[in-house]
Design a protein around this motif. Structure first.
Motif, mmCIF file in Angstrom:
data_model
loop_
_atom_site.group_PDB
_atom_site.id
_atom_site.type_symbol
_atom_site.label_atom_id
_atom_site.label_comp_id
_atom_site.label_asym_id
_atom_site.label_seq_id
_atom_site.Cartn_x
_atom_site.Cartn_y
_atom_site.Cartn_z
ATOM 1 N N SER A 197 0.840 -1.200 0.000
ATOM 2 C CA SER A 197 0.000 0.000 0.000
ATOM 3 C C SER A 197 0.870 1.243 0.000
ATOM 4 N N GLY A 198 0.232 2.397 0.141
ATOM 5 C CA GLY A 198 0.962 3.646 0.263
ATOM 6 C C GLY A 198 1.450 3.924 1.665
ATOM 7 N N ASP A 199 1.161 3.040 2.605
ATOM 8 C CA ASP A 199 1.569 3.209 3.999
ATOM 9 C C ASP A 199 2.953 2.573 4.180
ATOM 10 N N HIS A 200 3.974 3.388 4.268
ATOM 11 C CA HIS A 200 5.340 2.883 4.309
ATOM 12 C C HIS A 200 5.605 2.026 5.550
ATOM 13 N N ALA A 201 5.033 2.404 6.682
ATOM 14 C CA ALA A 201 5.255 1.644 7.914
ATOM 15 C C ALA A 201 4.661 0.248 7.808
ATOM 16 N N VAL A 202 3.471 0.142 7.235
ATOM 17 C CA VAL A 202 2.833 -1.165 7.047
ATOM 18 C C VAL A 202 3.674 -2.026 6.108
ATOM 19 N N ASN A 203 4.215 -1.415 5.074
ATOM 20 C CA ASN A 203 5.026 -2.173 4.117
ATOM 21 C C ASN A 203 6.321 -2.681 4.752
ATOM 22 N N ARG A 204 6.865 -1.918 5.678
ATOM 23 C CA ARG A 204 8.054 -2.407 6.393
ATOM 24 C C ARG A 204 7.696 -3.606 7.264
ATOM 25 N N ARG A 205 6.532 -3.583 7.879
ATOM 26 C CA ARG A 205 6.103 -4.739 8.674
ATOM 27 C C ARG A 205 5.892 -5.964 7.787
ATOM 28 N N THR A 206 5.371 -5.741 6.582
ATOM 29 C CA THR A 206 5.216 -6.851 5.634
ATOM 30 C C THR A 206 6.571 -7.449 5.277
ATOM 31 N N ALA A 207 7.558 -6.597 5.065
ATOM 32 C CA ALA A 207 8.912 -7.088 4.765
ATOM 33 C C ALA A 207 9.479 -7.885 5.935
ATOM 34 N N LEU A 208 9.215 -7.416 7.151
ATOM 35 C CA LEU A 208 9.656 -8.168 8.328
ATOM 36 C C LEU A 208 9.011 -9.550 8.367
ATOM 37 N N ASP A 209 7.723 -9.610 8.092
ATOM 38 C CA ASP A 209 7.024 -10.903 8.056
ATOM 39 C C ASP A 209 7.650 -11.822 7.010
ATOM 40 N N ALA A 210 8.011 -11.238 5.862
ATOM 41 C CA ALA A 210 8.610 -12.037 4.796
ATOM 42 C C ALA A 210 9.966 -12.597 5.231
ATOM 43 N N PHE A 211 10.755 -11.793 5.910
ATOM 44 C CA PHE A 211 12.033 -12.288 6.414
ATOM 45 C C PHE A 211 11.818 -13.403 7.434
ATOM 46 N N GLY A 212 10.789 -13.250 8.261
ATOM 47 C CA GLY A 212 10.493 -14.304 9.229
ATOM 48 C C GLY A 212 10.149 -15.608 8.554
ATOM 49 N N ALA A 213 9.338 -15.530 7.490
ATOM 50 C CA ALA A 213 8.973 -16.741 6.750
ATOM 51 C C ALA A 213 10.192 -17.355 6.066
ATOM 52 N N ALA A 214 11.054 -16.498 5.507
ATOM 53 C CA ALA A 214 12.250 -17.000 4.837
ATOM 54 C C ALA A 214 13.188 -17.686 5.828
ATOM 55 N N ALA A 215 13.322 -17.092 7.005
ATOM 56 C CA ALA A 215 14.184 -17.690 8.026
ATOM 57 C C ALA A 215 13.642 -19.039 8.477
ATOM 58 N N ALA A 216 12.325 -19.110 8.687
ATOM 59 C CA ALA A 216 11.701 -20.369 9.110
ATOM 60 C C ALA A 216 11.877 -21.460 8.065
ATOM 61 N N ALA A 217 11.960 -21.060 6.790
ATOM 62 C CA ALA A 217 12.119 -22.024 5.700
ATOM 63 C C ALA A 217 13.576 -22.355 5.411
ATOM 64 N N GLY A 218 14.509 -21.725 6.128
ATOM 65 C CA GLY A 218 15.920 -21.969 5.856
ATOM 66 C C GLY A 218 16.362 -21.436 4.520
ATOM 67 N N ALA A 219 15.779 -20.310 4.089
ATOM 68 C CA ALA A 219 16.063 -19.762 2.763
ATOM 69 C C ALA A 219 17.424 -19.084 2.713
ATOM 70 N N ASP A 220 17.987 -19.084 1.527
ATOM 71 C CA ASP A 220 19.211 -18.342 1.237
ATOM 72 C C ASP A 220 18.906 -16.989 0.624
ATOM 73 N N LEU A 221 17.737 -16.879 -0.025
ATOM 74 C CA LEU A 221 17.358 -15.664 -0.741
ATOM 75 C C LEU A 221 15.871 -15.421 -0.558
ATOM 76 N N LEU A 222 15.524 -14.166 -0.293
ATOM 77 C CA LEU A 222 14.131 -13.709 -0.228
ATOM 78 C C LEU A 222 13.900 -12.765 -1.394
ATOM 79 N N VAL A 223 12.775 -12.951 -2.101
ATOM 80 C CA VAL A 223 12.422 -12.038 -3.190
ATOM 81 C C VAL A 223 11.068 -11.407 -2.890
ATOM 82 N N LEU A 224 11.067 -10.075 -2.787
ATOM 83 C CA LEU A 224 9.861 -9.272 -2.627
ATOM 84 C C LEU A 224 9.477 -8.690 -3.982
ATOM 85 N N PRO A 225 8.242 -8.218 -4.141
ATOM 86 C CA PRO A 225 7.831 -7.706 -5.452
ATOM 87 C C PRO A 225 8.399 -6.334 -5.776
#
Length: 283
Positions: free
Chosen positions: A29-57
């Protein structure tokens, strides 16, 4: 090439060079703070999956379906990229994400992909070359194009080299071939692919075509939400679909194996057989 619906928590196999990639199909969205929280969630999911690379849109830092310009731009040392770098260093996960940076002319912004390595260093910045002046949109009114002759942006992880392009670049096969000439085994396309007649079909078809013609794996990560298609797709170097999502917001992880790419390139040596090179346009 495998899709891990419930992957183990160990990182990719360093001996075989396999790289585990988490794709983040998220709404922005246009809410920068919300988008940063989404990125944090994505990193959490990547870490839980043992990922080497995370790709955001594309436009992961901020998005407005009416168009994104300088009102949503942040500097490269601003909150969003700083968050990416901190999380990458803390978790040991590289990341590719679309962000909007201030432009040079003070009127427009720049649509870029930032590539951050697993130590948190900014390993590359790709400025979108092909602006979306199509299907009734005029990105060039709000954004400055990147130089066509800029060096290819790649990242080496495990046994693979990842090259990055974004969204509308997908419609220009010479851009992908230039990345492959720079050593890319995997083509990464973060996107906010605008919805419309046949648009989802174009996305699916072109991602697979880029894989087949370059005998490269392709990771197309689509933003989801109103006005965009989602439909993240990962294709193997033979064009086979490894993972395809719908319009839901989700995180999924796939494994990319350099041995598979080597096998396909040995069986189908089209890169070795070609007789033309790619030369950037002068404008």
């Amino acid at each position: 090439m495998t899709d891990e619906g419930a992957p183990p928590v160990t990182p990719g196999d360093a001996v075989s060079g396999v790289v585990r990639v988490t794709v983040a199909q998220v709404a922005v969205s246009g809410d920068h703070a919300v988008n940063r929280r989404t990125a944090l969630d994505a990193f959490g999911a990547a870490a839980a999956a043992g990922a080497d690379l995370l790709v955001l849109p594309e436009y992961a830092s901020a998005y407005d379906r009416r168009g994104v310009g300088p009102e949503h731009a942040e500097p490269a040392d601003g909150p969003f990229v700083t968050l990416l770098r901190e999380q990458a260093a803390e978790r040991g996960i590289a990341v590719v994400a679309g962000v909007t940076l201030p432009g040079a002319d003070g009127v427009r912004a720049v649509n870029v992909l930032v590539v951050v390595d697993a130590s948190g260093d900014l390993a590359g910045v790709y400025r979108k070359v092909h602006l979306y002046d199509a299907f009734g949109y005029r990105e060039s009114e709000r954004l400055e194009p990147g130089p066509a002759d800029a060096d290819a942006v790649t990242l080496r992880l495990g046994g693979l080299t990842f090259g990055v392009l974004t969204c509308y670049d997908l419609r220009f096969p010479e851009s992908a071939r230039r990345l492959v000439d720079a050593g890319a085994d995997v083509l990464v396309y973060p996107a906010a692919w605008v919805a419309g007649p046949l648009k989802a079909d174009h996305w699916h078809t072109l991602l697979r075509a880029r894989a087949i013609e370059n005998t490269a794996a392709v990771v197309g990560v689509g933003m989801t939400g109103p006005g965009v298609t989602g439909r993240t797709l990962v294709a193997g170097p033979d064009g086979g679909v490894v993972l395809e999502l719908g319009e839901e917001q989700t995180f999924r992880t796939v494994e990319l194996d350099p041995a598979t790419i080597a096998e396909v390139r040995a069986a189908n040596p089209s890169l070795a057989n070609r007789r033309y090179t790619v030369v950037p346009a002068g404008r």
